[in-house]
Design an enzyme around this catalytic site. Sequence first.
Site, PDB file in Angstrom:
ATOM      1  N   PRO A 296       0.824  -1.204   0.000  1.00 17.31           N
ATOM      2  CA  PRO A 296       0.000   0.000   0.000  1.00 17.31           C
ATOM      3  C   PRO A 296       0.862   1.259   0.000  1.00 17.31           C
ATOM      4  O   PRO A 296       1.866   1.328   0.714  1.00 17.31           O
ATOM      5  CB  PRO A 296      -0.788  -0.120   1.305  1.00 17.31           C
ATOM      6  CG  PRO A 296       0.070  -0.960   2.195  1.00 17.31           C
ATOM      7  CD  PRO A 296       0.855  -1.880   1.312  1.00 17.31           C
ATOM      8  N   CYS A 366       2.361  29.463 -14.476  1.00 13.61           N
ATOM      9  CA  CYS A 366       1.967  30.059 -15.748  1.00 13.61           C
ATOM     10  C   CYS A 366       1.431  29.024 -16.720  1.00 13.61           C
ATOM     11  O   CYS A 366       2.084  28.682 -17.715  1.00 13.61           O
ATOM     12  CB  CYS A 366       3.137  30.833 -16.334  1.00 13.61           C
ATOM     13  SG  CYS A 366       3.582  32.190 -15.250  1.00 13.61           S
TER      14      CYS A 366
HETATM   15  C1  LIG Z   1       2.332   2.313  -7.291  1.00 17.52           C
HETATM   16  C2  LIG Z   1       2.535   0.944  -6.820  1.00 17.52           C
HETATM   17  C3  LIG Z   1       2.069   0.555  -5.573  1.00 17.52           C
HETATM   18  C4  LIG Z   1       1.308   1.475  -4.649  1.00 17.52           C
HETATM   19  O1  LIG Z   1       0.058   1.826  -5.145  1.00 17.52           O
HETATM   20  P1  LIG Z   1      -0.939   2.672  -4.222  1.00 17.52           P
HETATM   21  O2  LIG Z   1      -2.122   2.881  -5.100  1.00 17.52           O
HETATM   22  O3  LIG Z   1      -0.269   3.931  -3.871  1.00 17.52           O
HETATM   23  O4  LIG Z   1      -1.267   1.843  -3.032  1.00 17.52           O
HETATM   24  C5  LIG Z   1       2.324  -0.721  -5.152  1.00 17.52           C
HETATM   25  N1  LIG Z   1       2.999  -1.598  -5.931  1.00 17.52           N
HETATM   26  C6  LIG Z   1       3.456  -1.251  -7.144  1.00 17.52           C
HETATM   27  C7  LIG Z   1       4.193  -2.249  -7.943  1.00 17.52           C
HETATM   28  C8  LIG Z   1       3.240   0.020  -7.634  1.00 17.52           C
HETATM   29  O5  LIG Z   1       3.686   0.336  -8.843  1.00 17.52           O
END
Ligand SMILES: *Cc1c(COP(=O)(O)O)cnc(C)c1O
Length: 442
Positions: A296, A366
């Site tokens: 997460p 801008c």
């Molecule tokens: C971006 C990403 C996450 C986190 O996603 P959230 O929506 O911020 O929880 C987790 N794992 C991978 C591989 C990602 O690219």
Amino acid sequence: MLSSTNQNQKPITTMINDKGNLQIGGCDLVELADKYGTPLYVLDEETIRAICNDYKKAFSAYPKTNIMYASKALCTMALSSILDSEGLGFDTVSGGEIYTVYKAGVDMSKVLFNGNNKSYEELELAIDLGVGRISADNFYELALLNTIAQSKNKHVDILLRITPGIECHTHEYIQTGHLDSKFGFDLSQIDEAVELIQTEYTNLRIHGLHAHIGSQIFETSIYADEIDIICREISRLNKQFGLNLNEINIGGGIGVKYTDEDQPPSVYEIGHIVVNKLNECIKKYSIEPPALFLEPGRSIISTSGVTLYTIGSSKQVPQGKKYVSVDGGMADNPRPSLYDAKYFAQVVNKKEDTEKEKVTICGRYCESGDILIKDVTLPVLEEGDVLCVYNTGAYNYSMAYNYNRVPRPAMVLVRDSKSDIVVSRESYDDLLVHDIIPDRLK
Ligand SMILES: *Cc1c(COP(=O)(O)O)cnc(C)c1O
């Protein structure tokens, strides 16, 4: 079902104080704006720790769970240190993020390195610093990783990033798990990847599979579908190739509440669904209970963060909108211009029951597209008022840039009526640090 911190629109310590001002973490937001200047990112430590606890409790029924914070949402040394103290690991996507968590003192075996085009130097840094897992994204990377591992006479522990072919209903730019995606191996390519690892790339050790479906997800059933696919593939690969894959990483993506329309799921509900489904799949595919990894990002840090701005000029278009400008905008919060993202804001120093009007909050950059919030009804804004935009903890500072040569804002951490700078405000000299005038121009 218990509700979780990511379902709040505001940091959990947000309240109106005796002076009638908004306060967070016991700190009056007008005073924070005065003391540190604006724009200012404010992070509420209690909210951060509360969501970490939600995740830990929600998955306590499956003791082999590991929460790996997706650093790309917000990566600073202070935050890394807080999350490390909460027992989280880190999902990183660049040499810069790896270096940040390393410098914050994180145990590097709890770090995972992701990304669809990691460079030689970044992979080398990851291996040298002892990053626990590298999620290999494609054939090119398998070859590159093996070459680096060989040159160092080391073994590298990897997962394979796969594209499970699940569509989720989120913004197109933040979907990643559907079939036509730049990330990961297609299911039809996994066997070839495993064969290569077993025959040619013998410095690589594969431990499991990794997927990530998308971001700002509200549908809970998606995670069950994903777990079924990953467990099915793990079982198949173990049988077919005599492997002992025992790690599954289901990525991140759980949503947060930017506006009243957003109904993000409770982390407890996700925990319940994931753990039940995983236990079901362990039986269904007769596999050993694997270690479960979650990543997460947004749901860990978005809710704890707000941005304070000072109101400056305003313009009433004859027979049109009223524009009110703040002293920041698209460069400290790129999401509205990038994704058409919506935000909720309140005036820090004015009561909600005063006279209101409908305005559009625009930034100071801008570009006509530098609009933070369209058509929002707020107490009548005057020059010098302080505006608090909620849910800016994730993908704001981490995406911030220096367009128009505006220094990036400071960030303070608040807790128990104390505030500490965790990222200092950039100075004009900071902007010039990398500028060089060659001698021949002098
Ligand atoms: C971006 C990403 C996450 C986190 O996603 P959230 O929506 O911020 O929880 C987790 N794992 C991978 C591989 C990602 O690219």
